[in-house]
Design an enzyme around this catalytic site. Structure first.
Site, short mmCIF file in Angstrom:
data_model
loop_
_atom_site.label_atom_id
_atom_site.label_comp_id
_atom_site.label_asym_id
_atom_site.label_seq_id
_atom_site.Cartn_x
_atom_site.Cartn_y
_atom_site.Cartn_z
N GLY A 230 -24.56 -5.79 -22.87
CA GLY A 230 -24.71 -6.97 -22.03
C GLY A 230 -25.73 -6.78 -20.92
O GLY A 230 -26.30 -7.75 -20.42
N GLU B 81 -28.98 -7.44 -22.56
CA GLU B 81 -29.02 -8.91 -22.76
C GLU B 81 -29.35 -9.63 -21.45
O GLU B 81 -30.07 -10.63 -21.45
CB GLU B 81 -27.68 -9.39 -23.34
CG GLU B 81 -27.48 -8.91 -24.77
CD GLU B 81 -26.07 -9.13 -25.29
OE1 GLU B 81 -25.12 -8.67 -24.63
OE2 GLU B 81 -25.91 -9.77 -26.34
N ALA C 6 -21.08 -4.92 -20.68
CA ALA C 6 -19.83 -5.56 -20.31
C ALA C 6 -18.84 -4.46 -19.91
O ALA C 6 -18.98 -3.31 -20.33
CB ALA C 6 -19.29 -6.34 -21.49
N GLU D 99 -23.03 -1.66 -28.86
CA GLU D 99 -21.79 -2.38 -29.17
C GLU D 99 -21.14 -1.97 -30.48
O GLU D 99 -19.92 -1.90 -30.58
CB GLU D 99 -22.04 -3.90 -29.20
CG GLU D 99 -22.19 -4.54 -27.84
CD GLU D 99 -23.62 -4.63 -27.35
OE1 GLU D 99 -24.45 -3.81 -27.78
OE2 GLU D 99 -23.90 -5.51 -26.53
N1 DAK Z 1 -17.71 -0.53 -18.87
C1 DAK Z 1 -16.83 0.07 -18.04
N2 DAK Z 1 -17.05 1.24 -17.44
C2 DAK Z 1 -18.22 1.88 -17.70
C3 DAK Z 1 -19.19 1.31 -18.56
C4 DAK Z 1 -18.90 0.05 -19.17
N3 DAK Z 1 -19.78 -0.58 -19.96
N4 DAK Z 1 -20.23 2.18 -18.63
C5 DAK Z 1 -19.92 3.21 -17.83
N5 DAK Z 1 -18.73 3.04 -17.27
C6 DAK Z 1 -18.03 3.92 -16.34
C7 DAK Z 1 -17.50 5.17 -17.04
O1 DAK Z 1 -16.27 4.92 -17.65
C8 DAK Z 1 -17.37 6.12 -15.85
O2 DAK Z 1 -16.21 5.78 -15.13
P1 DAK Z 1 -15.23 6.95 -14.54
O3 DAK Z 1 -14.85 7.77 -15.72
O4 DAK Z 1 -16.10 7.69 -13.55
O5 DAK Z 1 -14.10 6.21 -13.93
C9 DAK Z 1 -18.56 5.75 -14.97
O6 DAK Z 1 -18.94 4.42 -15.39
C10 DAK Z 1 -19.75 6.65 -15.17
O7 DAK Z 1 -20.05 6.70 -16.55
P2 DAK Z 1 -20.14 8.07 -17.38
O8 DAK Z 1 -19.32 9.13 -16.77
O9 DAK Z 1 -19.87 7.72 -18.81
O10 DAK Z 1 -21.69 8.42 -17.16
P3 DAK Z 1 -22.63 9.26 -18.14
O11 DAK Z 1 -23.86 9.51 -17.37
O12 DAK Z 1 -21.92 10.43 -18.72
O13 DAK Z 1 -22.96 8.27 -19.35
C11 DAK Z 1 -23.54 6.14 -20.33
C12 DAK Z 1 -23.68 7.09 -19.10
C13 DAK Z 1 -24.24 4.81 -19.95
C14 DAK Z 1 -24.28 6.75 -21.53
C15 DAK Z 1 -22.04 5.92 -20.66
O14 DAK Z 1 -21.38 5.56 -19.44
C16 DAK Z 1 -21.81 4.86 -21.66
O15 DAK Z 1 -22.02 5.05 -22.87
N6 DAK Z 1 -21.33 3.69 -21.21
C17 DAK Z 1 -20.96 2.57 -22.07
C18 DAK Z 1 -22.18 1.82 -22.49
C19 DAK Z 1 -21.85 0.74 -23.48
O16 DAK Z 1 -21.24 0.95 -24.54
N7 DAK Z 1 -22.25 -0.47 -23.14
C20 DAK Z 1 -22.02 -1.65 -23.96
C21 DAK Z 1 -20.76 -2.30 -23.47
S1 DAK Z 1 -20.23 -3.52 -24.62
C22 DAK Z 1 -19.55 -10.15 -27.57
C23 DAK Z 1 -19.70 -10.46 -26.28
C24 DAK Z 1 -20.16 -9.55 -25.35
C25 DAK Z 1 -20.46 -8.28 -25.73
C26 DAK Z 1 -20.29 -7.97 -27.02
C27 DAK Z 1 -19.85 -8.87 -27.94
N8 DAK Z 1 -19.06 -11.09 -28.60
C28 DAK Z 1 -19.18 -12.47 -28.38
C29 DAK Z 1 -18.74 -10.57 -29.88
C30 DAK Z 1 -20.93 -7.32 -24.77
C31 DAK Z 1 -20.66 -6.02 -25.04
C32 DAK Z 1 -21.07 -4.90 -24.21
O17 DAK Z 1 -21.90 -4.94 -23.32
#
Ligand code: DAK
Length: 261
Positions: A112, A115, A67, A135
């Site tokens: 997500g 998922e 997400a 998450e």
């Molecule tokens: N959202 C927004 N931007 C993101 C992103 C994300 N999920 N993932 C990456 N980006 C962006 C980064 O901020 C960066 O943007 P700039 O700084 O260039 O503007 C760009 O993409 C490139 O990423 P990185 O510079 O971080 O690239 P790296 O190669 O260094 O690292 C990485 C890649 C995948 C390890 C890292 O980007 C990362 O950790 N990303 C976040 C992954 C993450 O945490 N995903 C889960 C998201 S939470 C719920 C409902 C829904 C959900 C949960 C609960 N309830 C009902 C309770 C869903 C939740 C999720 O999916």
């Protein structure tokens, strides 16, 4: 509706390719992406008569990194609830579409994004894919069906290990535990996904659709009711033009020419 964050192409053999297309942010799912996905799934896909739909991510780094964290961080409780409900609906549309779907996981499939891959029927990962549920590192937990769909695929222990640690696994480990069905070299990913899609597409479409329903719905029932469902659906398949064509073609030693009826 003109799509900005998803890209759809129809290929020969009635194969569709749907690409999540926000590579600058690793294809993170924003509200707008989800709206486009829903529009595609509800209003375009049913008219396309596809035999298989392949989901993948644009760019060379990610399938979908989850997400959109920046967008989620600005939401109030009500907006977050709407966003979650909307995503649930989108994932259900994928899961319940009559035709099979394949996730071609070309890089990060996180939160997500993982998922989304799990809402598809079959997952093929490139050797460089990394999967996981980070998450809990953000103070939430998988809420788009993740805790439920992963548990059904991996069982309780592995699911808890992945969800509680938030650690990523590589594609070989994902294959070992059954989170993906195949791992292929990165430059072969889309060819392998197409080849799998075409193999499915050659079969009786009605049979494949009904098998999907029998497997998906039956897996949520007790065995007796599931067997009854299977019996009903396979009888419906028997009473079909595709069945007559399939068996006749076998006996005439030729390839079948299914029409999906
Ligand atoms: N959202 C927004 N931007 C993101 C992103 C994300 N999920 N993932 C990456 N980006 C962006 C980064 O901020 C960066 O943007 P700039 O700084 O260039 O503007 C760009 O993409 C490139 O990423 P990185 O510079 O971080 O690239 P790296 O190669 O260094 O690292 C990485 C890649 C995948 C390890 C890292 O980007 C990362 O950790 N990303 C976040 C992954 C993450 O945490 N995903 C889960 C998201 S939470 C719920 C409902 C829904 C959900 C949960 C609960 N309830 C009902 C309770 C869903 C939740 C999720 O999916």
């Amino acid at each position: 509706m003109k799509f900005e964050f998803i890209k759809y192409e129809k290929e020969p053999g009635d194969i569709g390719i749907l690409t999540m297309n926000r590579p600058k942010v690793l294809n993170a799912l924003s509200w707008q992406t989800l709206r486009e996905l829903r529009e595609f799934l509800e209003n375009i896909l049913p008219k396309e008569s596809l035999k298989t739909l392949i989901f993948t991510g644009a760019g060379d780094k990610a399938f979908v990194a989850g997400a959109d964290i920046a967008e989620m961080n600005k939401m109030n409780d009500q907006a977050f609830q709407e966003y979650v409900d909307f995503a649930h609906r989108v994932y259900e549309l994928i899961e319940n579409d009559p035709s099979p779907s394949i996730a071609a996981i070309n890089g990060y499939a996180l939160g997500g994004g993982c998922e989304l891959a799990l809402a598809c029927d079959i997952r093929i990962a490139s050797e460089k894919a990394r999967l996981g549920f980070p998450e809990v590192k953000l103070g939430i937990f998988p809420g788009w069906g993740g805790t439920q769909r992963v548990t059904r695929v991996l069982g309780l222990g592995k699911t808890k290990e992945l969800v509680f640690t938030g650690e990523m696994i590589d594609s070989q480990e994902a294959l070992r535990i059954g989170l993906v069905e195949r791992v292929v070299p990165n430059d072969r990913l889309m060819d392998e996904a197409r080849s799998l899609a075409l193999t499915i597409a050659k079969n009786g479409p009605r049979a494949v659709r009904m098998a999907k329903t029998a497997i998906n719905s039956g897996s949520e029932m007790d065995l007796q009711r599931a067997l009854l469902l299977e019996k009903t659906l396979v009888s419906l398949c028997f009473d079909s033009e595709d069945r007559i064509e399939g068996m006749t073609a076998f006996l005439e030693k030729r390839k079948p020419n299914f029409n999906g009826n």
